[in-house]
Each structure stands twice: as C-alpha cells, then as structure tokens.
Write an enzyme that holds these catalytic residues in place. Structure first.
Site, PDB file in Angstrom:
ATOM      1  N   ASP A 131     -28.048  53.862  -8.657  1.00  0.00           N
ATOM      2  CA  ASP A 131     -28.829  53.667  -7.602  1.00  0.00           C
ATOM      3  C   ASP A 131     -29.638  54.772  -7.396  1.00  0.00           C
ATOM      4  O   ASP A 131     -30.600  55.094  -8.284  1.00  0.00           O
ATOM      5  CB  ASP A 131     -27.975  53.594  -6.156  1.00  0.00           C
ATOM      6  N   ARG A 132     -29.848  55.483  -5.963  1.00  0.00           N
ATOM      7  CA  ARG A 132     -30.940  56.649  -6.045  1.00  0.00           C
ATOM      8  C   ARG A 132     -30.524  57.816  -6.840  1.00  0.00           C
ATOM      9  O   ARG A 132     -31.574  58.347  -7.743  1.00  0.00           O
ATOM     10  CB  ARG A 132     -30.737  57.404  -4.711  1.00  0.00           C
ATOM     11  N   ARG A 135     -32.421  56.800 -10.143  1.00  0.00           N
ATOM     12  CA  ARG A 135     -34.041  57.107 -10.059  1.00  0.00           C
ATOM     13  C   ARG A 135     -34.182  58.738 -10.352  1.00  0.00           C
ATOM     14  O   ARG A 135     -35.008  59.144 -10.938  1.00  0.00           O
ATOM     15  CB  ARG A 135     -34.302  56.840  -8.601  1.00  0.00           C
ATOM     16  N   HIS A 176     -34.288  47.883   3.577  1.00  0.00           N
ATOM     17  CA  HIS A 176     -34.114  49.538   3.907  1.00  0.00           C
ATOM     18  C   HIS A 176     -35.069  50.339   3.462  1.00  0.00           C
ATOM     19  O   HIS A 176     -35.230  51.445   3.908  1.00  0.00           O
ATOM     20  CB  HIS A 176     -32.650  49.928   3.702  1.00  0.00           C
ATOM     21  N   TRP A 177     -35.630  50.019   2.521  1.00  0.00           N
ATOM     22  CA  TRP A 177     -36.861  50.896   1.681  1.00  0.00           C
ATOM     23  C   TRP A 177     -37.907  50.689   2.565  1.00  0.00           C
ATOM     24  O   TRP A 177     -38.862  52.006   2.686  1.00  0.00           O
ATOM     25  CB  TRP A 177     -37.162  50.110   0.370  1.00  0.00           C
ATOM     26  N   TYR A 239     -35.957  58.244   1.062  1.00  0.00           N
ATOM     27  CA  TYR A 239     -36.764  57.140   0.801  1.00  0.00           C
ATOM     28  C   TYR A 239     -38.194  57.166   1.140  1.00  0.00           C
ATOM     29  O   TYR A 239     -38.785  56.663   0.575  1.00  0.00           O
ATOM     30  CB  TYR A 239     -35.812  55.994   1.667  1.00  0.00           C
ATOM     31  N   HIS A 301     -23.539  45.314  -6.611  1.00  0.00           N
ATOM     32  CA  HIS A 301     -24.429  46.617  -6.836  1.00  0.00           C
ATOM     33  C   HIS A 301     -23.237  47.837  -7.103  1.00  0.00           C
ATOM     34  O   HIS A 301     -23.959  48.582  -8.245  1.00  0.00           O
ATOM     35  CB  HIS A 301     -24.934  46.808  -5.349  1.00  0.00           C
TER      36      HIS A 301
END
Length: 321
Positions: A131-132, A135, A176-177, A239, A301
């Site tokens: 997930d984050r 990234r 949510h982004w 975000y 996820h």
C-alpha cells in the site's frame, strides 16, 4: 532534504517496552533520525540468519508495522528483519508536512528508511512494501539504487499511472485519495468525529471482505494509533503529498528515463481493485529495467494478513531465503 549518513554498525538503539507476546523474539526501539524518530521492530539475529541480507518491511494505510506480524514469523529465521512505522503512522514521529506537504513526500519518507538502514549498519538491503509503504519503497528504489538489492510491491501500481488513468471506477474504489487531500482541517474534523469507525471501514475494504483475518493485537494497535488527531492529520498529509509533490517527483523521474534497477516482484489480490482495474505486471515492467515477476493471491487488499503463508512463501522465494 539531505541526510549525512555514516555506514557503520550503531551503538544499541534505545529500547522500548516490549509487551506484545505475538512479536516474541523481536525487539522494539525508537530510533532518532534527521527530522523524525521512528518506532522500529527488529527481528532476532540467530545462527540461521546472521549472514542473511537485511529485509525492510514497510506497512501501508491505516496500519503500522504490526501488519507484518504473521509474515514476519515465517521470514525471521531466514532474514534480518526491520519493521518500521512510517513517519506519521503508529508510534513514529509526526513532523509538520509544510505548505507543500513535502514533509510527507515519498522521497522524504524513503530517505527516512534509508537513514534508518544506515543507522543499523546496512548499506544494502532488500525491501517489501504494501500500500503506501509500497509507494515509499518504489521511490526508495529510484532514489537509492545502490542500496536496494531487490524490491517487492504488494497490491499497488505506480501512483502516477493511477492518477493519469483515473475514471469513475477508480474514484469509487479509491475515493479516499480525493477525500483525504482536501484542505486541512476538513477531512481531519470529519474523521475525528469517529476515527474508529472510519479506520474499521478502511480496514475492511478494497475487496478484503471484512476484518475477521486480523489478529486482535494488530487490530487494537491500528485503532489505537489511528484515533490520535496527529495521526489523522499526518496520514492526510501523506495523501496530500501523493497528489502533489509526489507526482512532480514521479514525472521528473520518468522524463529523465529513471527506472527501477533491481529485480522486482509484484503481488496483488485477486479479489481486489488492482486486479479489477489494471494490468499490474505490464505497468510495473514499464518502470523496471529488469524483468518483472509476480502473481495474484486469493485475497483482497491486505495480502499479508489475509494470506500470510502465501505472502511469506512468495517473498521468501523471491528474496532467496
């Protein structure tokens, strides 16, 4: 942001109280780095893994390093594990994001992790992120190609591709982004009205079909940490950076022809949004200078907690443990 690093074995970091029996054998530390202090769980060093490469495991939203608990049990005998809470998350520091949110740019968060590994004496290491955290790991591999030996990303495709291909289906799945990037303090106030309800909703989403797969200790940690106003704000800043300065960095990297230089493993959930909306291997192959391998697991996820044995097996086989 510049870090001046010394690649040496550190003195023993300050120990934190360890009470979670489900991480037996691990130690918890709070390690001060330039600009932030990170809570880190370190796996045991044993005869079987003493000469193994270090493996950095990076969590996502709205979680902490606890998300790796089951996978870590499987991998600990074969790797020297490093499980940090990202800045802004869990028990790590929550610095100000700044007017441009660069305090939570993936480049900044990646620099934290590189500084952490240097502090621990690891000039080169393996990385897996979800997930984050995936990234952040992607940016780490781009910014520190000499350090990242191999990379695994779990249930993401590159941020720039997701924004540039955004449509109604993306907006519904990743609303949510767009919600979390609204100017402060609007999303913070809305989430703060009932942070536990919001966290529970997110932890059951993205094709994961509920929350029964979480261990009670992990779920309690997520809810406790996320409920703090400073965590809610910091994760919104994450975000906001993702929709702004991160895209600037990603576009600059692509314009310069910069690609991931190490072997790459891509894992995603067969029941999740990545499977439904993208061709993950194709998108990642375009960003990697080496062949990319990967597969879908029978999950939504949260792969590491929905399918811990399969996730650990895939990571172990890829990293050579």
């Amino acid at each position: 942001m510049r870090f001046y690093l010394s690649f040496r074995a550190p003195s023993a970091p300050a120990r934190m109280a360890h009470s979670a029996a489900w991480f037996d054998g691990f130690t918890e530390h709070r390690i001060a780095l330039p600009g932030v202090a990170l809570r880190v769980r370190l796996g045991p060093v044993t005869a079987s893994n003493a000469s193994a490469p270090p493996l950095l495991l990076v969590h996502g939203f709205p979680q902490t390093s606890a998300m790796w608990h089951r996978v870590a049990r499987e991998l600990a005998p074969r790797f020297r594990l490093v499980l940090p809470d990202l800045r802004g998350y869990g028990e790590s520091g929550k610095p100000d994001g700044g007017a441009d949110h660069s305090g939570y740019a993936k480049r900044t968060m990646a620099a934290d992790l590189h500084a952490l590994m240097a502090h621990l004496g690891h000039a080169q290491y393996l990385v897996a992120g979800h997930d984050r955290g995936a990234r952040v790991a992607h940016r780490l591999a781009l910014d520190q190609p000499q350090a990242v030996l191999e990379l695994a990303v779990l249930d993401i495709v590159p941020t720039l591709d997701m924004y540039e291909q955004a449509d109604q289906a993306f907006g519904r799945a990743y609303y949510h982004w767009f919600f979390l990037i609204q100017p402060s303090p609007h999303p913070e106030r809305m989430i703060g009205a009932d942070p536990e309800a919001y966290a529970r909703w997110k932890l059951g989403g993205w094709g994961s079909g509920g929350r029964d797969f979480y261990e009670p200790e992990a779920l309690a940690e997520y809810l406790r940490c996320y409920a703090r106003p400073e965590t809610i704000h910091a994760t919104c800043e994450d975000y906001r950076a993702g929709a702004g300065i991160d895209l600037e960095h990603d576009r600059a990297s692509r314009a310069a022809g910069q690609r991931i230089q190490c072997p790459l493993l891509v894992l995603w959930g067969r029941r999740g949004v990545i499977q439904a909306l993208y061709r993950p291997l194709e998108l990642w192959q375009a960003q990697c200078a080496q062949p990319v391998q990967g597969q879908a697991l029978d999950a939504g996820h949260f792969l590491a907690e929905e399918r811990p044995a399969e996730t650990a097996a895939a990571l172990g086989a890829f990293f050579g443990g």
